[in-house]
Every structure is written in structure tokens, then in C-alpha cells.
Design a protein around this motif. Structure first.
Motif, short mmCIF file in Angstrom:
data_model
loop_
_atom_site.label_atom_id
_atom_site.label_comp_id
_atom_site.label_asym_id
_atom_site.label_seq_id
_atom_site.Cartn_x
_atom_site.Cartn_y
_atom_site.Cartn_z
N ARG A 14 0.85 -1.19 0.00
CA ARG A 14 0.00 0.00 0.00
C ARG A 14 0.88 1.24 0.00
O ARG A 14 2.01 1.23 0.49
CB ARG A 14 -0.94 0.00 1.19
CG ARG A 14 -0.22 0.18 2.50
CD ARG A 14 -1.19 0.24 3.64
NE ARG A 14 -0.42 0.14 4.89
CZ ARG A 14 -0.93 -0.15 6.03
NH1 ARG A 14 -2.22 -0.37 6.14
NH2 ARG A 14 -0.18 -0.21 7.10
N ALA A 66 -5.71 2.57 2.68
CA ALA A 66 -5.95 1.12 2.63
C ALA A 66 -6.45 0.60 3.98
O ALA A 66 -5.85 -0.26 4.61
CB ALA A 66 -4.68 0.38 2.20
N ALA A 88 -5.41 -4.81 1.16
CA ALA A 88 -4.76 -3.50 1.09
C ALA A 88 -5.48 -2.61 0.11
O ALA A 88 -5.19 -2.58 -1.07
CB ALA A 88 -3.30 -3.67 0.68
N HIS A 126 -2.93 1.88 -5.31
CA HIS A 126 -1.65 1.56 -4.69
C HIS A 126 -0.67 0.97 -5.70
O HIS A 126 0.09 0.06 -5.39
CB HIS A 126 -1.85 0.65 -3.47
CG HIS A 126 -2.78 1.26 -2.47
ND1 HIS A 126 -2.35 2.13 -1.50
CD2 HIS A 126 -4.13 1.17 -2.34
CE1 HIS A 126 -3.40 2.53 -0.79
NE2 HIS A 126 -4.48 1.97 -1.29
#
Length: 145
Positions: A14, A66, A88, A126
Motif C-alpha cells: 500500500r 488502505a 490492502a 496503490h
């Protein structure tokens, strides 16, 4: 850079703010993020940099953190938001999304950005693209445990 968002035997990662005090407000991370959509400008960026009250007060970097139990996911009435593999962050299924905005309202840090053209949310995946464009080491990726 190798970005590990999911994969067999690999831990998801993340995006994290490593040191917000190093941010100079150049917004290169925002431009890099928008490039994922082949856009020039800030309209489709999932990360947002703003002044905290002038250069002397620094900058605020807003991006999905996240969450382990994402309020944006719980707020979606049609199940268009699901948790990423490994927990995540989230993924938006834009074909299911009805543009109600409940996800944006539910995010306590304001990390659900909005695409006014499509009337749909923009949430950080991410991917780490923004990290390579930050000249001051403000951003990083960390493994999700």
C-alpha cells in the motif's frame, strides 16, 4: 520499480506517506497518477496535495490509506467497491457503480476523489506510479501485514 499489488506468494503493498514535511507541493505525484487514465492535468488523480496554509505551514497529502475495514466499501449500496486481494485498499468496478457518492461521503479522510465527467469515484489502487515522480521521497510502498 516492481509493484506488488497481488500475486501468488507475494504480499500486497500500500502507498504510504513517508515524510510529509519533505513535500514542496509540486503536485508531480498528482500528474503521474492522472497519466494512468491517459489524462493531462489533475482531474483523474487519486492523490491530492494541498497547502496547509501557505508554504511556511507545509502541505497535506491525501490518498487512500488502505483501511482494514474500509468505510467506502461498506457504504456502496451496489457492491461496486471490493477489497483488494490481501486486504490492502479497494477496487472499484465502474460498470457496477451508480455514481451515488456514498463512498466519498463515507471516507473519513477525504481520500475518495471524484471524476465529475463520469460521475464516479477515483480511489488509489496503490500502484506506486506516483512514487517514481516524487523528487523528495515523500511517498513509499509498504507491505501489508
Amino acid at each position: 520499480m516492481l509493484v506488488l499489488s497481488s500475486g501468488e506468494g507475494l504480499r500486497p503493498r500500500r502507498l504510504v506517506i513517508k515524510d510529509v514535511n519533505r513535500c514542496v507541493g509540486c503536485q508531480l505525484c498528482m500528474l503521474a497518477c492522472s497519466r494512468r487514465f491517459a489524462e493531462v492535468g489533475f482531474a483523474k488523480s487519486a492523490i491530492h496535495v494541498r497547502s496547509a496554509g501557505g508554504v511556511e505551514r507545509g502541505f497535506v497529502v491525501v490518498v487512500c490509506r488502505a483501511c482494514k475495514d474500509p468505510p467506502c466499501l461498506r457504504a456502496c449500496p451496489v457492491g461496486a467497491i471490493t477489497q483488494r486481494k490481501g486486504g490492502a485498499g479497494v477496487v472499484v468496478n465502474y460498470s457496477k457503480c451508480i455514481g451515488c457518492g456514498f463512498c466519498r461521503e463515507a471516507c473519513v479522510i477525504g481520500a475518495v476523489m471524484w471524476d465529475d465527467l463520469s460521475n464516479k469515484p477515483i480511489i488509489c489502487t496503490h500502484c506506486g506510479l506516483c512514487i517514481d515522480f516524487c523528487p523528495h521521497g515523500v511517498l513509499g510502498l509498504e507491505e501489508v501485514c
